[in-house]
Design an enzyme around this catalytic site. Structure first.
Site, mmCIF file in Angstrom:
data_model
loop_
_atom_site.group_PDB
_atom_site.id
_atom_site.type_symbol
_atom_site.label_atom_id
_atom_site.label_comp_id
_atom_site.label_asym_id
_atom_site.label_seq_id
_atom_site.Cartn_x
_atom_site.Cartn_y
_atom_site.Cartn_z
ATOM 1 N N ASP A 118 0.848 -1.180 0.000
ATOM 2 C CA ASP A 118 0.000 0.000 0.000
ATOM 3 C C ASP A 118 0.895 1.244 0.000
ATOM 4 O OD1 ASP A 118 -2.335 1.703 0.628
ATOM 5 O OD2 ASP A 118 -1.403 1.820 2.598
ATOM 6 N N ARG A 119 0.353 2.365 -0.480
ATOM 7 C CA ARG A 119 1.170 3.586 -0.547
ATOM 8 C C ARG A 119 1.010 4.457 0.702
ATOM 9 N NH1 ARG A 119 -0.126 8.449 -4.603
ATOM 10 N NH2 ARG A 119 -1.036 9.259 -2.679
ATOM 11 N N ASP A 120 -0.128 5.103 0.822
ATOM 12 C CA ASP A 120 -0.304 6.120 1.872
ATOM 13 C C ASP A 120 -0.362 5.493 3.258
ATOM 14 O OD1 ASP A 120 -0.494 8.359 0.070
ATOM 15 O OD2 ASP A 120 -2.446 7.563 -0.516
ATOM 16 N N THR A 164 -2.613 1.038 -4.751
ATOM 17 C CA THR A 164 -3.155 2.152 -3.984
ATOM 18 C C THR A 164 -4.533 2.598 -4.474
ATOM 19 O OG1 THR A 164 -2.697 4.447 -3.299
ATOM 20 C CG2 THR A 164 -1.735 3.760 -5.389
ATOM 21 N N TYR A 215 -6.031 12.806 1.562
ATOM 22 C CA TYR A 215 -6.098 13.017 0.104
ATOM 23 C C TYR A 215 -4.878 13.769 -0.421
ATOM 24 C CZ TYR A 215 -10.841 11.286 0.458
ATOM 25 O OH TYR A 215 -11.931 10.501 0.707
#
Length: 180
Positions: A11-13, A53, A22
């Site tokens: 996953d990224r964030d 993501t 956001y």
């Protein structure tokens, strides 16, 4: 393409970069400490790496695909500066009500990565800071890690992940079989 190459889907964030609500600009990308070095060590050990993501900000009109591409160019720059790289970045641009096949926990992004890189999901690992990441991993038969960075603390107590760890570097140490 060798089918034996093991992949780590990340996953990224909140897992690779610091969680921002956001995230919508390249300058907002800040790597979580130790992440680039951990990704570099995975690559050196022969693992493939794909970022997967959910980016519903596109569907919501907060930013467009060109902006997202600029964000990912910046992410790749920051990783490259520390000798790290990923094999691909897969995005779901849809919102929760768009009835797509790619929004986590659905396996669409993982299936796209598998189609492009030809790896066995059962030899793979999924790492993320939300239970949807864990559920995606379970859906494709991969090992799962929940990290406590990002939103991870919210899910840690009840997660069905195979491992709940401090952060991405801690997950990578386990994947590489290093002593704790």
């Amino acid at each position: 393409m060798s089918h034996s190459r093991r992949f780590v889907l990340i996953d990224r964030d909140g897992t690779i970069n610091v969680e921002k609500h956001y995230l919508s600009a390249p300058e907002q990308i800040v790597l979580i400490p130790g992440v680039a070095a951990a990704l570099r060590r995975l690559r050196e050990a022969g693992f493939g790496i794909a970022i997967i993501t959910n980016q519903s900000g596109i569907a919501r009109g907060y930013f467009d695909l060109a902006r997202l591409n600029a964000i990912h160019a910046r992410l790749n720059e920051l990783l490259a500066a520390e000798g790290a790289a990923v094999d691909g970045i897969y995005i779901c641009p849809h919102g929760p009500d768009d009835d797509c096949a790619c929004r986590k926990p659905l396996p669409g992004m993982a299936e796209q990565a598998m189609a492009e890189h030809g790896f066995d999901p059962k030899l793979s690992t999924v790492i993320g800071d939300k239970e949807v990441d864990v559920e995606l991993g379970q859906a494709i038969g991969a090992a799962t890690f929940l990290v406590r960075t990002g939103h991870g603390e919210t899910y840690a107590a009840t997660s069905k992940a195979d491992h709940v760890v401090a952060d991405l570097p801690a997950a990578v140490a386990i994947i590489l079989g290093e002593p704790a």
